[in-house]
Motif scaffolding. Structure first.
Motif, PDB file in Angstrom:
ATOM      1  N   LEU A  23       0.782  -1.179  -0.051  1.00  0.00           N
ATOM      2  CA  LEU A  23      -0.044   0.026   0.063  1.00  0.00           C
ATOM      3  C   LEU A  23       0.959   1.100  -0.061  1.00  0.00           C
ATOM      4  O   LEU A  23       0.580   2.285  -0.587  1.00  0.00           O
ATOM      5  N   GLN A  24       1.974   1.175   0.717  1.00  0.00           N
ATOM      6  CA  GLN A  24       2.913   2.580   0.734  1.00  0.00           C
ATOM      7  C   GLN A  24       3.425   2.721  -0.220  1.00  0.00           C
ATOM      8  O   GLN A  24       3.886   3.751  -1.078  1.00  0.00           O
ATOM      9  N   ILE A  25       3.683   1.403  -1.234  1.00  0.00           N
ATOM     10  CA  ILE A  25       4.413   1.750  -2.544  1.00  0.00           C
ATOM     11  C   ILE A  25       3.504   2.207  -3.585  1.00  0.00           C
ATOM     12  O   ILE A  25       3.756   3.203  -4.338  1.00  0.00           O
ATOM     13  N   PHE A  26       2.443   1.777  -3.746  1.00  0.00           N
ATOM     14  CA  PHE A  26       1.389   2.230  -4.545  1.00  0.00           C
ATOM     15  C   PHE A  26       0.783   3.826  -4.371  1.00  0.00           C
ATOM     16  O   PHE A  26       0.592   4.532  -5.244  1.00  0.00           O
ATOM     17  N   ALA A  27       0.742   4.092  -2.902  1.00  0.00           N
ATOM     18  CA  ALA A  27       0.470   5.549  -2.561  1.00  0.00           C
ATOM     19  C   ALA A  27       1.706   6.574  -2.938  1.00  0.00           C
ATOM     20  O   ALA A  27       1.277   7.594  -3.113  1.00  0.00           O
ATOM     21  N   SER A  28       2.852   5.959  -3.125  1.00  0.00           N
ATOM     22  CA  SER A  28       4.016   6.863  -3.661  1.00  0.00           C
ATOM     23  C   SER A  28       4.003   7.077  -5.082  1.00  0.00           C
ATOM     24  O   SER A  28       4.773   7.896  -5.557  1.00  0.00           O
ATOM     25  N   ILE A  29       3.025   6.374  -5.774  1.00  0.00           N
ATOM     26  CA  ILE A  29       2.871   6.695  -7.262  1.00  0.00           C
ATOM     27  C   ILE A  29       2.156   8.037  -7.573  1.00  0.00           C
ATOM     28  O   ILE A  29       0.985   7.842  -7.415  1.00  0.00           O
ATOM     29  N   GLU A  30       2.754   8.975  -8.090  1.00  0.00           N
ATOM     30  CA  GLU A  30       2.242  10.395  -8.298  1.00  0.00           C
ATOM     31  C   GLU A  30       1.650  10.412  -9.703  1.00  0.00           C
ATOM     32  O   GLU A  30       0.696  10.926  -9.997  1.00  0.00           O
ATOM     33  N   PRO A  31       2.492  10.089 -10.966  1.00  0.00           N
ATOM     34  CA  PRO A  31       2.037  10.499 -12.390  1.00  0.00           C
ATOM     35  C   PRO A  31       0.779   9.650 -12.391  1.00  0.00           C
ATOM     36  O   PRO A  31       0.512   8.293 -12.147  1.00  0.00           O
ATOM     37  N   THR A  32      -0.375  10.322 -13.144  1.00  0.00           N
ATOM     38  CA  THR A  32      -1.690   9.737 -13.332  1.00  0.00           C
ATOM     39  C   THR A  32      -1.505   8.456 -14.466  1.00  0.00           C
ATOM     40  O   THR A  32      -1.983   7.374 -14.041  1.00  0.00           O
ATOM     41  N   ARG A  33      -0.964   8.724 -15.346  1.00  0.00           N
ATOM     42  CA  ARG A  33      -0.659   7.465 -16.619  1.00  0.00           C
ATOM     43  C   ARG A  33       0.088   6.472 -16.012  1.00  0.00           C
ATOM     44  O   ARG A  33      -0.235   5.327 -15.974  1.00  0.00           O
ATOM     45  N   ALA A  34       0.992   6.650 -14.976  1.00  0.00           N
ATOM     46  CA  ALA A  34       1.624   5.385 -14.310  1.00  0.00           C
ATOM     47  C   ALA A  34       0.666   4.571 -13.272  1.00  0.00           C
ATOM     48  O   ALA A  34       0.708   3.445 -13.255  1.00  0.00           O
ATOM     49  N   ARG A  35      -0.251   5.232 -12.773  1.00  0.00           N
ATOM     50  CA  ARG A  35      -1.218   4.723 -11.990  1.00  0.00           C
ATOM     51  C   ARG A  35      -2.145   3.851 -12.860  1.00  0.00           C
ATOM     52  O   ARG A  35      -2.743   2.750 -12.636  1.00  0.00           O
ATOM     53  N   ASN A  36      -2.594   4.602 -13.890  1.00  0.00           N
ATOM     54  CA  ASN A  36      -3.458   3.966 -14.907  1.00  0.00           C
ATOM     55  C   ASN A  36      -2.860   2.730 -15.483  1.00  0.00           C
ATOM     56  O   ASN A  36      -3.474   1.582 -15.389  1.00  0.00           O
ATOM     57  N   GLU A  49      -4.458  -0.242  -6.191  1.00  0.00           N
ATOM     58  CA  GLU A  49      -4.351   1.305  -6.895  1.00  0.00           C
ATOM     59  C   GLU A  49      -5.488   2.228  -6.364  1.00  0.00           C
ATOM     60  O   GLU A  49      -5.561   3.332  -6.261  1.00  0.00           O
ATOM     61  N   ARG A  50      -6.847   1.615  -6.776  1.00  0.00           N
ATOM     62  CA  ARG A  50      -8.000   2.171  -6.156  1.00  0.00           C
ATOM     63  C   ARG A  50      -7.918   2.526  -4.705  1.00  0.00           C
ATOM     64  O   ARG A  50      -8.537   3.458  -4.149  1.00  0.00           O
ATOM     65  N   ARG A  51      -7.708   1.668  -3.745  1.00  0.00           N
ATOM     66  CA  ARG A  51      -7.378   1.814  -2.452  1.00  0.00           C
ATOM     67  C   ARG A  51      -6.713   3.169  -2.164  1.00  0.00           C
ATOM     68  O   ARG A  51      -6.712   3.744  -0.918  1.00  0.00           O
ATOM     69  N   THR A  52      -5.612   3.532  -2.851  1.00  0.00           N
ATOM     70  CA  THR A  52      -4.546   4.384  -2.642  1.00  0.00           C
ATOM     71  C   THR A  52      -4.771   5.646  -3.122  1.00  0.00           C
ATOM     72  O   THR A  52      -3.835   6.630  -3.241  1.00  0.00           O
ATOM     73  N   ARG A  53      -5.639   5.766  -4.253  1.00  0.00           N
ATOM     74  CA  ARG A  53      -5.495   6.889  -5.431  1.00  0.00           C
ATOM     75  C   ARG A  53      -6.076   7.896  -4.346  1.00  0.00           C
ATOM     76  O   ARG A  53      -7.267   7.909  -3.996  1.00  0.00           O
ATOM     77  N   PRO A  54      -5.453   9.116  -4.432  1.00  0.00           N
ATOM     78  CA  PRO A  54      -5.915  10.445  -3.730  1.00  0.00           C
ATOM     79  C   PRO A  54      -6.682  11.286  -4.542  1.00  0.00           C
ATOM     80  O   PRO A  54      -7.627  11.955  -3.865  1.00  0.00           O
ATOM     81  N   SER A  55      -6.773  11.339  -5.938  1.00  0.00           N
ATOM     82  CA  SER A  55      -7.388  12.395  -6.580  1.00  0.00           C
ATOM     83  C   SER A  55      -7.778  11.663  -7.908  1.00  0.00           C
ATOM     84  O   SER A  55      -7.052  10.774  -8.380  1.00  0.00           O
TER      85      SER A  55
END
Length: 715
Positions: A23-36, A49-55
């Motif tokens: 969860l900490q690793i996925f929470a540190s991903i900031e670029p939107t395309r990288a998350r997608n 990814e859905r559990r940690t997405r802030p915006s």
């Protein structure tokens, strides 16, 4: 046998890590395309990814297919949700009320920051009661205010359902000033919790009057941030003066940010000379004494902006009081039409140069700011990271060089606009000490050197250095130049400093050098008159920007009297390998929309002139485009040549057109295989209520969006 077992590699997978660490690793991903991209790997990664997405920002037409798709995904940690880009903007069909109501709160239960296109109060009524813990809300609307609506009805659902609201942003919301006053006064208990109000209303022409601002400040005593357009013109009834500002400070003593902008058009000539007499006869209703009282009543003030149409005379002592009392607190200043901001004579610091803790400074239409003033600011404000100089006609290349040399270790953003004695080549030459430091730069595309103007004796005295003469052992005031070679209007270097030169700053020797490339420059902003070319940009020294990712080009002027040009030079930008985002604003370029007289060009040919070669920008991924307009017929539409040229941008992913378009022109964009997001906006003036988004009607817009979203995008 044991040795053989020890050599067998152990297969360790990322999924073997503990759940908390993943969860900490996925929470540190900031670029939107990288998350997608990460969410497409497997179902577990999608859930993480859905559990940690802030915006999240939602786009598209939510009424063609159920959105979000069933079963509804959950984003338990998502606190910031942007719904302002859903189209047709703000239109809620009567047969799909559940889509806007319960569906989104089920997927996003923890939203505290909402951005919403509120065409009428229906959207706020449907959503706000599902998120009663809302803290920040930004409303967007570029359509006309609903006819027949009660005053304050656009904001009442927000204050009725979200009792813990703290921030309200109306900077892109088209409404009346009395709507805000009525809503805040009617819900006084909720208004007491407000800490931030951004009331820079879209297309505000009149601004808030004195009684309205006082009423808002009385209802919101705990405000920390306030921004509003105001009526300072004494010809208006209930105009804002010193007493009004003092009442605001008394009612809201905890203000840390105060931005007030005059909406009256600037009709006075700010150039030095006989026009100064006209300004002195029409001074501002805000006086230096009133400013001193305002500053003393706001002990926590860190960000202050006052942009006026009429001048404040002899404002230096008021700014000195601000710096002397809270030199370490005040961080940002924007001063519009202030006279006497900084004289810059002799040894002592005066005016704004006393504010040593400043990090951002903007001087706009300050007619007496000279080269000596910039030298004093460089000596006093040693922490400046952002500096803007707009409409200061006494500043020359020499003054900018002094400023750049003094702030070469801190300055990261620099803007020079409408300064009559500074051309683009002179500005780039003066910024040699900052080439490796600047991250953002704005300049006017004036490629020829303007003629030097006569300077009076008082202005010459303002350029005197620390030791009484220009250039005696002081690089900030003379750049180590011999006294015999100094000249007030010299644009060529008498002494050219090179790599490793030793300079003296405040009596201390230091080694420094000029950078040859703009290594840190990320964003370049340009203003160009109509008919001017872009190719000289590379000849003046801006050809080596390896990391520049964004460029803003604004063209302004009358194209009707211009000769037929060849090409704007858009293809020259292909030398920037990382250029991925462009804003091309031709909205203030005026021409003939339909038929032009013999020998003159219509707007479609001008669009071809400006967009020719844009297909050669292979790294371009985002484009914001404002087509030119014909004010006589009030039309700003995408032409056939423009649609064909934009279609050549093969790698474009996002396209925003701020104007109207025909459906068959928009069909060109369906052949761009990487294009994922297309928006058509009429945000340049309030769109009529019966217009959905563009010249394309509702069914045409829906057919295009359906065809766009049904394509298979490569990535």
């Amino acid at each position: 046998m044991a040795l053989q077992n020890a050599q067998i590699p152990v297969q360790i997978h990322l999924h073997d890590l503990p759940e908390a660490l993943l969860l900490q690793i996925f929470a540190s991903i900031e670029p939107t395309r990288a998350r997608n991209s990460a969410s497409l790997v497997c179902r577990r990664w999608r859930d993480l990814e859905r559990r940690t997405r802030p915006s999240l920002s939602l786009r598209g037409n939510p009424f063609t297919t159920p959105y979000p798709p069933f079963p509804f995904p959950r984003f338990p940690s998502l606190s910031s949700l942007d719904l302002s880009n859903l189209s047709p903007w703000g239109r809620v069909p009567s047969h799909t009320p559940l889509l806007v109501g319960p569906t989104l709160p089920i997927s996003f239960p923890a939203v505290t920051d909402l951005t919403l296109y509120s065409r009428d109060p229906t959207a706020l009524i449907s959503l706000t009661h599902h998120w009663p813990k809302m803290k920040q809300v930004k409303l967007v609307r570029w359509h006309n205010r609903p006819s027949g609506a009660d005053i304050g009805s656009d904001l009442s659902p927000l204050f009725e359902n979200c009792t813990e609201i703290e921030e309200v942003d109306l900077s892109e919301f088209y409404c009346w000033t009395e709507d805000v006053t009525e809503a805040v006064s009617r819900h006084s208990l909720v208004a007491r919790n407000l800490m931030g109000l951004d009331l820079m209303l879209a297309n505000a022409t009149d601004g808030f009057r004195a009684s309205e601002l006082i009423s808002i400040s009385e209802a919101c005593p705990n405000l920390r941030r306030l921004s509003a357009p105001c009526a300072f013109n004494p010809r208006y009834i209930d105009f804002i003066n010193d007493a009004t500002l003092l009442r605001i400070a008394t009612n809201c003593p905890h203000l840390t940010t105060l931005h007030l902008v005059d909406t009256t058009p600037i009709t006075l000539n700010n150039n030095p000379g006989p026009a100064n007499n006209l300004q002195e006869n029409n001074p501002s209703t805000i006086t230096p004494t009133g400013l001193e009282s305002l500053f003393s009543s706001l002990p926590l003030l860190t960000d202050f902006s006052l942009d006026l149409s009429h001048p404040i005379l002899e404002a230096g002592p008021a700014l000195e009081s601000l710096g002397q009392r809270r030199a370490s607190l005040i961080k940002n200043l924007k001063l519009g039409n202030f006279q006497g901001v900084c004289i810059g004579k002799w040894l002592h610091l005066d005016g704004v140069s006393v504010c040593g803790g400043l990090e951002s400074l903007c001087l706009k239409n300050c007619g007496d700011v000279s080269d000596g003033s910039l030298a004093a600011i460089a000596r006093g404000c040693t922490r400046l990271s952002k500096f803007e100089l707009i409409g200061c006609d006494l500043v020359t290349e020499l003054g900018i060089k002094k400023l750049a040399l003094g702030l070469r270790r801190t300055l990261k953003e620099f803007c020079v606009s409408r300064c009559g004695l500074v051309s683009a080549p002179a500005l780039v030459k003066a910024l040699k000490p900052l080439r490796g430091r600047l991250e953002r730069l704005h300049l006017d595309g004036v490629w020829t050197q303007p003629e030097a103007k006569k300077v009076n004796v008082l202005e010459r005295q303002s350029d005197v250095g620390e030791h009484g003469v220009l250039g005696e052992n002081n690089d900030l005031n003379g750049l180590c130049e011999p006294r015999s070679k100094r000249s007030r209007h010299r644009y060529e270097e008498d002494v050219e400093l090179s790599f490793g030169d030793t300079t003296t700053v405040n009596g201390e020797c230091s080694q420094w050098h000029y950078y040859q490339s703009w290594d840190n420059l990320r964003e370049l902003s340009l203003w160009l008159p109509a008919g001017e070319f872009l190719s000289p940009l590379l000849e003046i020294g801006l050809d080596d920007c390896p990391n520049m990712s964004s460029i803003i080009i604004k063209v302004e002027g009358n194209c009707r009297a211009k000769p037929d040009p060849h090409t704007f030079g858009m293809n020259f930008l292909s030398i920037f390998p990382n250029l991925s985002k462009m804003k091309l604003d031709l909205g203030e370029a005026i021409g003939y929309a339909f038929t032009a007289p013999f020998g003159q060009m219509d707007l479609s040919l001008w669009e071809r002139f400006y967009l020719h070669g844009i297909g050669e920008l292979l790294s371009l991924q985002e484009l914001d485009y404002w087509p030119p307009q014909d004010r006589e017929v009030n039309q700003r539409t995408l032409s056939l040549p423009a649609a064909g040229l934009i279609q050549g941008c093969y790698n474009l992913r996002k396209l925003f057109i701020h104007g109207t378009a025909h459906e068959h022109f928009m069909r060109f964009f369906l052949q761009m295989m990487h294009l994922r997001d297309v928006q058509l906006r009429e945000d340049y003036y309030p769109a009529p209520e019966d217009d959905m988004s563009t010249e394309m009607r509702d069914e045409s817009c829906r057919r295009f969006e359906l065809a766009l979203n049904s394509r298979r995008v490569l990535d």
